[in-house]
Scaffold this active site. Structure first.
Site, PDB file in Angstrom:
ATOM      1  N   ASP A 140       0.786  -1.236   0.000  1.00  0.00           N
ATOM      2  CA  ASP A 140       0.000   0.000   0.000  1.00  0.00           C
ATOM      3  C   ASP A 140       0.820   1.289   0.000  1.00  0.00           C
ATOM      4  OD1 ASP A 140      -2.473   1.361   0.010  1.00  0.00           O
ATOM      5  OD2 ASP A 140      -2.390   1.637   2.178  1.00  0.00           O
ATOM      6  N   CYS A 194     -21.142 -10.040  -7.529  1.00  0.00           N
ATOM      7  CA  CYS A 194     -22.008  -9.127  -6.780  1.00  0.00           C
ATOM      8  C   CYS A 194     -23.482  -9.260  -7.181  1.00  0.00           C
ATOM      9  CB  CYS A 194     -21.552  -7.684  -6.979  1.00  0.00           C
ATOM     10  SG  CYS A 194     -20.086  -7.239  -6.028  1.00  0.00           S
TER      11      CYS A 194
END
Length: 224
Positions: A140, A194
């Site tokens: 990150d 989804c």
């Protein structure tokens, strides 16, 4: 052991996954650095819309963030790892008590950058000891599209809330990447599951999602 054949590579790969799980990761999958060709266009649209707010580094480093292969041209494989931080309690229970504040689960523990990076380095050192190669680890803090690479590697898929989502460990996981010069056979990318669900979108208290799969960071509590 020296990797000299596809069979040797597969054997090393299996031991690599086992080592990653022993270190505490919940999943370890592999993709190519060039496996996310749609990222530059998506990132450009995100920045053009101003959704990145004051995160100028996202615009400044788009060439690298949009093309992992450009970040380190010598890399042949990207090892993507997920570390679960699923709580032992139901974090949505606080929503039933509007008089109380809810703190995101990821913000309740130690800094994940330190924890995940140490584990990544241990896995990377193990890999180098098994087969001489070059490695770089990222958590990150570098222009790496971890979520897109995670989907390309098969860890999970980017849900409508833009985070990585897995049928095995949900979306409660930190992601880390190990770039290596070793040429592993990539895993199959995950597909979107989804469907018509919008639970993550309706749960957001600041309406930070202008549309499914789009996040306006300026509206996000985490950004603020």
């Amino acid at each position: 052991m020296s990797v000299t054949s596809a069979a040797d590579t597969d054997a090393l790969r299996g031991r690599l996954v086992a080592q990653a799980l022993d270190e505490g990761f919940v999943s370890c999958r592999i993709c190519r650095p060039d496996a996310v060709p749609d990222v530059p266009e998506r990132l450009q649209a995100f920045v053009d819309a101003g959704y990145h707010g004051q995160m100028a580094w996202m615009a400044d480093r788009m060439a690298w963030r949009g093309d992992p292969a450009a970040l380190w041209p010598e890399a042949r494989s990207v090892i993507m790892l997920a570390e679960s931080y699923t709580p032992e309690y139901d974090p949505t229970e606080v929503l039933n008590h509007p008089d109380k504040a809810g703190v995101s689960v990821y913000a309740q523990g130690r800094d994940y950058h330190d924890i995940v990076k140490k584990r990544l380095k241990r896995v990377a050192r193990w890999l180098v000891a098994q087969e001489p190669c070059e490695v770089k680890v990222f958590v990150d803090t570098a222009p790496v599209p971890e979520k897109a690479l995670g989907q390309a590697a098969g860890l999970g898929w980017q849900g409508k809330h833009t985070n990585l989502l897995s049928r095995d460990w949900g979306n409660w996981a930190f992601l880390g990447a190990i770039f290596t010069t070793l040429d592993f056979t990539p895993d199959t990318a995950e597909v979107d599951h989804c469907g018509s669900c919008r639970s993550c979108l309706t749960a957001c208290p600041t309406n930070a999602f202008p549309a499914p799969y789009q996040l306006d960071a300026r509206r996000c509590i985490s950004y603020l």
